[in-house]
Design an enzyme around this catalytic site. Structure first.
Site, mmCIF file in Angstrom:
data_model
loop_
_atom_site.group_PDB
_atom_site.id
_atom_site.type_symbol
_atom_site.label_atom_id
_atom_site.label_comp_id
_atom_site.label_asym_id
_atom_site.label_seq_id
_atom_site.Cartn_x
_atom_site.Cartn_y
_atom_site.Cartn_z
ATOM 1 N N ASP A 166 0.827 -1.222 0.000
ATOM 2 C CA ASP A 166 0.000 0.000 0.000
ATOM 3 C C ASP A 166 0.853 1.261 0.000
ATOM 4 O O ASP A 166 0.419 2.310 0.478
ATOM 5 C CB ASP A 166 -0.947 0.031 1.211
ATOM 6 C CG ASP A 166 -1.784 -1.227 1.337
ATOM 7 O OD1 ASP A 166 -2.413 -1.598 0.332
ATOM 8 O OD2 ASP A 166 -1.785 -1.834 2.423
ATOM 9 N N GLU A 167 2.058 1.189 -0.570
ATOM 10 C CA GLU A 167 2.964 2.342 -0.528
ATOM 11 C C GLU A 167 2.674 3.378 -1.613
ATOM 12 O O GLU A 167 3.248 4.472 -1.587
ATOM 13 C CB GLU A 167 4.429 1.882 -0.680
ATOM 14 C CG GLU A 167 4.902 0.927 0.385
ATOM 15 C CD GLU A 167 4.789 -0.525 -0.061
ATOM 16 O OE1 GLU A 167 5.363 -1.388 0.606
ATOM 17 O OE2 GLU A 167 4.113 -0.783 -1.088
ATOM 18 N N LYS B 192 0.592 4.420 -8.434
ATOM 19 C CA LYS B 192 0.835 5.743 -9.009
ATOM 20 C C LYS B 192 2.233 5.830 -9.612
ATOM 21 O O LYS B 192 2.412 6.368 -10.716
ATOM 22 C CB LYS B 192 0.667 6.830 -7.951
ATOM 23 C CG LYS B 192 1.055 8.204 -8.493
ATOM 24 C CD LYS B 192 0.992 9.323 -7.487
ATOM 25 C CE LYS B 192 1.536 10.609 -8.105
ATOM 26 N NZ LYS B 192 1.417 11.779 -7.220
ATOM 27 N N ARG C 231 -9.412 -0.746 7.432
ATOM 28 C CA ARG C 231 -8.610 0.386 7.891
ATOM 29 C C ARG C 231 -7.166 -0.062 8.056
ATOM 30 O O ARG C 231 -6.882 -1.095 8.643
ATOM 31 C CB ARG C 231 -9.138 0.908 9.227
ATOM 32 C CG ARG C 231 -8.381 2.103 9.776
ATOM 33 C CD ARG C 231 -8.833 2.431 11.198
ATOM 34 N NE ARG C 231 -8.190 3.625 11.722
ATOM 35 C CZ ARG C 231 -6.976 3.660 12.255
ATOM 36 N NH1 ARG C 231 -6.255 2.546 12.333
ATOM 37 N NH2 ARG C 231 -6.460 4.787 12.711
ATOM 38 N N ARG C 232 -6.268 0.744 7.530
ATOM 39 C CA ARG C 232 -4.849 0.446 7.687
ATOM 40 C C ARG C 232 -4.330 0.991 9.012
ATOM 41 O O ARG C 232 -4.712 2.080 9.427
ATOM 42 C CB ARG C 232 -4.046 1.050 6.527
ATOM 43 C CG ARG C 232 -4.396 0.453 5.176
ATOM 44 C CD ARG C 232 -3.672 1.146 4.037
ATOM 45 N NE ARG C 232 -4.127 0.653 2.738
ATOM 46 C CZ ARG C 232 -4.319 1.411 1.674
ATOM 47 N NH1 ARG C 232 -4.098 2.714 1.736
ATOM 48 N NH2 ARG C 232 -4.732 0.884 0.542
ATOM 49 N N GLY D 189 -4.102 -4.479 -4.379
ATOM 50 C CA GLY D 189 -4.877 -3.484 -5.115
ATOM 51 C C GLY D 189 -4.045 -2.244 -5.344
ATOM 52 O O GLY D 189 -3.226 -1.874 -4.509
ATOM 53 N N HIS D 190 -4.220 -1.619 -6.500
ATOM 54 C CA HIS D 190 -3.556 -0.342 -6.721
ATOM 55 C C HIS D 190 -4.543 0.656 -7.306
ATOM 56 O O HIS D 190 -5.398 0.312 -8.112
ATOM 57 C CB HIS D 190 -2.303 -0.468 -7.601
ATOM 58 C CG HIS D 190 -2.443 -1.384 -8.769
ATOM 59 N ND1 HIS D 190 -2.063 -2.703 -8.726
ATOM 60 C CD2 HIS D 190 -2.903 -1.178 -10.023
ATOM 61 C CE1 HIS D 190 -2.283 -3.268 -9.903
ATOM 62 N NE2 HIS D 190 -2.795 -2.365 -10.701
ATOM 63 N N THR E 135 -6.754 -11.634 3.222
ATOM 64 C CA THR E 135 -7.869 -10.948 2.564
ATOM 65 C C THR E 135 -9.058 -11.874 2.358
ATOM 66 O O THR E 135 -10.139 -11.416 1.983
ATOM 67 C CB THR E 135 -7.435 -10.403 1.191
ATOM 68 O OG1 THR E 135 -6.999 -11.497 0.373
ATOM 69 C CG2 THR E 135 -6.312 -9.385 1.338
#
Length: 446
Positions: free
Chosen positions: A13-14, A18, A303-304, A40-41, A128
């Site tokens: 999730d970094e 993008k 939530r992260r 996921g991106h 997940t």
């Protein structure tokens, strides 16, 4: 010509989506080497948001070929949904290719994943629930279904009849679940095969031919270094190898063809699911990072967990991936903070620890040693060069680069493509220097 790997330097999730999207404009081919729908991106282009799980980010460039590699595990239903979403938004998908040796996630994989996690109770891993681990487990046990099997209806039926009957015993006896109907599953997956057939190729051969033609190839890693099956916070890891070496294995190429490895890290740290997290923040600041950073998983919506930047795991990511440079994302999330902390080392059982411990219980006992820097308390969202940044923000970036012993090539200040500062050419820039005991460059690995 450059062959570049983009790797997550934290727990996923970094913002790799993008960064890959930005770099894809100069890439001829983008390869997704490993992972499945658990990754996921999110990409934002001209105000339009694209959320992808399996399809490489380069799909938004019509001239860029995108390959789902042999190290991935594919849920056909999700993949077809993504293709439908892209087509509805007038995004061309005829430049997508799928490896014939990638493995297929089946309904029993999802059921096993969810039931196993439920049985773990307080010892759950935090998967997940999408069937990724069981799919990779079948791959290792050599009982998996591959894309090439999916393309042969007779062979698929024969394999699935035996496999589903075998899996039904586990579903009924171990998990007390209803059995699957082999006929229904086979019919469903033959239908998927018909729709995916035009995309299926020998991906290793196609990538090799692109290398021979000296095309620019971008390898888009999923998840992050600390989720690596062999090198992450085991057992709180994924079931594949998201590090740079895994990109070679999952693409079917040798490591000597890689020119550069780019690591992506947030300006703070996040983690989804269970497992140790030394710099985690439980109070108002942690909630502020979550709210400003919109820290909710693309795949699960969970939530992260949020915390300060951890340079110990950062240095570890540099080491195990051979990172040449960094892309720092979400610097703007820190804009409102009066002071910012960075973990420079741990205290473990009364001793200072500068390295990531492999034992999860030891890692859980680590207390972060912080250095506190002043915040800048002004918006950076519209900064487009280093000169535009507040001095405190620039000092913060310099401090991270010093701690990580690697240069920062890209700074991201928002979700849109234009909210980016390119510090140095991330693709054709210099290789990271090897340092002697005094920290001085001694040579470069060309």
């Amino acid at each position: 010509m450059a062959n570049v790997i983009v790797i997550g330097a934290q727990w996923g999730d970094e913002g790799k989506g993008k960064i890959t999207d930005l770099l894809s404009r100069s890439a001829d081919v983008v390869v997704r080497p490993q992972g499945g729908v658990n990754a996921g991106h999110t990409i934002v282009v001209q105000g339009q948001t694209f959320k992808l799980h399996l399809i490489p980010s380069g799909i938004l460039y019509p001239e860029t070929e995108c390959i789902i590699g042999s190290g991935t595990v594919i849920d056909p239903k999700v993949l077809l949904e993504e293709l439908g979403q892209l087509k509805s938004l007038n995004v061309a998908t005829d430049n997508l290719f799928i490896s014939q040796t990638a493995h297929i996630t089946m309904p029993y994989h999802r059921l096993f994943d969810q039931a196993s996690e439920q049985r773990r109770g307080e010892k759950k891993i935090g998967t997940t629930g999408r069937g990724i681990g069981p799919t990779y487990a079948d791959k290792s046990e050599r009982t998996g279904i591959r894309v090439v099997d999916l393309m042969n209806p007779d062979e698929l039926q024969e394999k699935l009849e035996w496999t589903i009957n075998y899996k039904n015993v586990i579903l009924e006896k171990l998990y007390n679940l209803d059995p699957l109907d082999p006929k229904v599953v086979i019919e469903e997956y033959i239908n998927y095969a018909d729709q995916l057939r035009p995309y299926v190729i020998d991906s290793s051969l196609k990538i090799y031919e692109a290398i021979q033609e000296r095309k620019n190839i971008l390898f888009e890693g999923a998840q992050g270094t600390l989720l690596d099956l062999d090198h992450g916070t085991y057992p709180y890891v994924t079931s594949s190898n998201p590090i740079a070496g895994g990109a070679c294995v999952g693409s079917g190429i040798g490591p000597t063809v890689i020119d550069r490895v780019i690591g992506v890290a947030k300006a703070y740290t996040t983690r989804v699911g269970e497992g140790p997290f030394p710099t985690e923040l439980h109070g108002d600041i942690g909630q502020q990072l979550c709210d400003r950073g919109a820290e909710f998983g693309t795949t699960t919506g969970r939530r992260r967990r949020c915390g300060w930047f951890d340079a110990v795991i950062g240095r570890y990511a540099v080491r195990v991936n051979g990172l040449d440079c960094l892309a720092i994302t979400k610097l703007d999330v820190l804009d409102e903070l009066a002071e910012i902390k960075v973990c420079t080392a741990y205290e473990l059982d009364g001793q200072t620890c500068h390295h990531f411990p492999s034992n999860a219980s030891e890692f859980a006992r680590c207390t972060p040693i912080y250095e506190t820097l002043p915040g800048w308390q002004q918006s950076t969202e519209n900064c487009r060069s280093l000169e535009d940044l507040p001095k405190e923000a620039l000092d913060y970036l310099k401090f991270l680069a010093e701690l990580m012993e690697v240069s920062i090539a890209i700074v991201s200040l928002g979700a849109s493509r234009d909210q980016t500062i390119i510090v140095e050419d991330p693709i054709h820039g210099p290789k990271r220097a090897l340092l002697d005991e005094n920290g001085d460059p001694v040579t470069t690995h060309e």
